[in-house]
Motif scaffolding. Sequence first.
Motif, short mmCIF file in Angstrom:
data_model
loop_
_atom_site.label_atom_id
_atom_site.label_comp_id
_atom_site.label_asym_id
_atom_site.label_seq_id
_atom_site.Cartn_x
_atom_site.Cartn_y
_atom_site.Cartn_z
N LEU A 7 0.33 -1.39 0.16
CA LEU A 7 0.21 0.02 0.09
C LEU A 7 0.98 1.52 0.24
CD1 LEU A 7 -3.12 -1.11 3.02
CD2 LEU A 7 -2.81 -0.86 0.21
N SER A 8 1.80 1.94 0.57
CA SER A 8 2.69 2.26 0.63
C SER A 8 3.52 2.30 -0.22
CB SER A 8 3.72 2.12 2.11
OG SER A 8 4.65 1.15 2.08
N GLU A 9 4.17 1.51 -1.04
CA GLU A 9 4.37 2.06 -2.60
C GLU A 9 4.34 2.34 -3.51
OE1 GLU A 9 7.48 1.21 -2.90
OE2 GLU A 9 9.05 1.31 -0.44
N LEU A 10 2.79 1.80 -3.05
CA LEU A 10 1.80 1.95 -4.15
C LEU A 10 1.54 3.88 -4.02
CD1 LEU A 10 -0.69 -0.83 -4.90
CD2 LEU A 10 1.21 -0.20 -6.14
N LYS A 11 1.45 4.08 -3.55
CA LYS A 11 0.73 5.75 -2.44
C LYS A 11 2.17 6.33 -3.07
CE LYS A 11 -0.30 8.25 0.53
NZ LYS A 11 -0.79 7.96 2.37
N LEU A 12 3.12 6.09 -3.29
CA LEU A 12 4.86 7.07 -3.22
C LEU A 12 4.86 6.79 -4.92
CD1 LEU A 12 6.78 5.08 -1.30
CD2 LEU A 12 6.27 7.71 -0.66
N LEU A 62 0.82 1.39 -14.36
CA LEU A 62 -0.38 2.15 -13.79
C LEU A 62 0.53 3.98 -13.85
CD1 LEU A 62 -3.46 1.02 -12.69
CD2 LEU A 62 -3.09 1.18 -14.99
N GLN A 63 1.93 3.76 -13.63
CA GLN A 63 2.50 4.81 -13.25
C GLN A 63 2.46 5.94 -14.59
OE1 GLN A 63 6.16 5.06 -11.12
NE2 GLN A 63 5.81 2.87 -11.94
N GLU A 64 1.59 7.30 -14.75
CA GLU A 64 1.44 8.15 -15.81
C GLU A 64 0.65 7.56 -16.54
OE1 GLU A 64 5.71 9.51 -17.09
OE2 GLU A 64 6.70 8.74 -15.17
N LEU A 65 0.18 6.81 -16.35
CA LEU A 65 -1.62 5.77 -17.33
C LEU A 65 -2.49 6.08 -16.80
CD1 LEU A 65 -0.95 4.72 -19.86
CD2 LEU A 65 -0.22 2.38 -18.86
N ASP A 66 -3.45 6.30 -17.28
CA ASP A 66 -5.29 6.14 -17.95
C ASP A 66 -5.25 4.85 -18.26
OD1 ASP A 66 -7.40 6.47 -16.27
OD2 ASP A 66 -8.01 8.79 -16.74
N LEU A 67 -5.69 4.13 -18.26
CA LEU A 67 -6.51 3.32 -18.97
C LEU A 67 -8.00 2.74 -18.75
CD1 LEU A 67 -3.87 -0.15 -18.75
CD2 LEU A 67 -4.10 1.86 -20.22
N THR A 68 -8.66 4.51 -18.60
CA THR A 68 -10.46 4.50 -18.46
C THR A 68 -10.59 4.41 -19.67
OG1 THR A 68 -9.95 5.86 -16.38
CG2 THR A 68 -12.53 5.39 -17.26
N ASP A 69 -12.22 3.39 -19.53
CA ASP A 69 -12.16 2.80 -21.39
C ASP A 69 -11.70 2.72 -23.00
OD1 ASP A 69 -14.77 3.37 -19.73
OD2 ASP A 69 -14.20 5.72 -20.31
#
Length: 231
Positions: A7-12, A62-69
């Motif tokens: 959780l902490s690494e993803l939050k970073l 998923l860093q710097e990436l939005d895969l919505t739709d």
Amino acid sequence: MNKNNLLSELKLRDIAISDKQIDQLYFLMQKTLETNEKFNLTSITNEESFLEKMIFDSAISLQELDLTDKKVIDVGTGAGFPGLVLYILNPSMHLTLLDSTQKKIDYLSSFVKENNFDIECLCSRGEELKRPEYFDYAFARAVAPLNILLEIIVPLLKVGGTFIALKGPGFEKEINESANAFKKLNCSLTKIVEDELPESKEKRYMIYIKKDKSTNKKYPRPYAEMKKLPL
């Protein structure tokens, strides 16, 4: 890696995750390891290593990436990585999991149905999939050398679509050997996102490749030809 570390690494990295999603990721891990006892899905069987090298290693894409739709394909998905992790963290994507091993696709289809995930699972080789210029994004993790991956995957992308190749150290040599493939397939390297697994300290590289123009219809060639005479 344990839950708190994850959780902490993803939050970073500004990757959002809810309690429901962390439960889904844990269930994915448990189901994969349970199935692994029946037939081989992964060589990583320790839970802490699995969280770092399968779950976290997939999530950092998923860093710097939005895969919505977006229409997304995971080529050579194996046990469903990175695709299932990406979907759990962004379930509004339209995901296709592709693998050439029927037993793995049968397992993934069952897992997807059990969890009511809106995911397509297909048994096919990437170069045999008849969906030219269909996907917005494609991922491949530990599948083949980059020059071969480009020929398999770029024809599947829409013009303007992106292939994200997930690689470890030594990727520079693969990029250099792919110069001709970039040219012939009308695609270009746009950026490389570097990261490091927090406990094992293994380096990870997300190589972004954009499709600039339509692909010549003679690509992809049969796999045996690609392997014998890569672009």
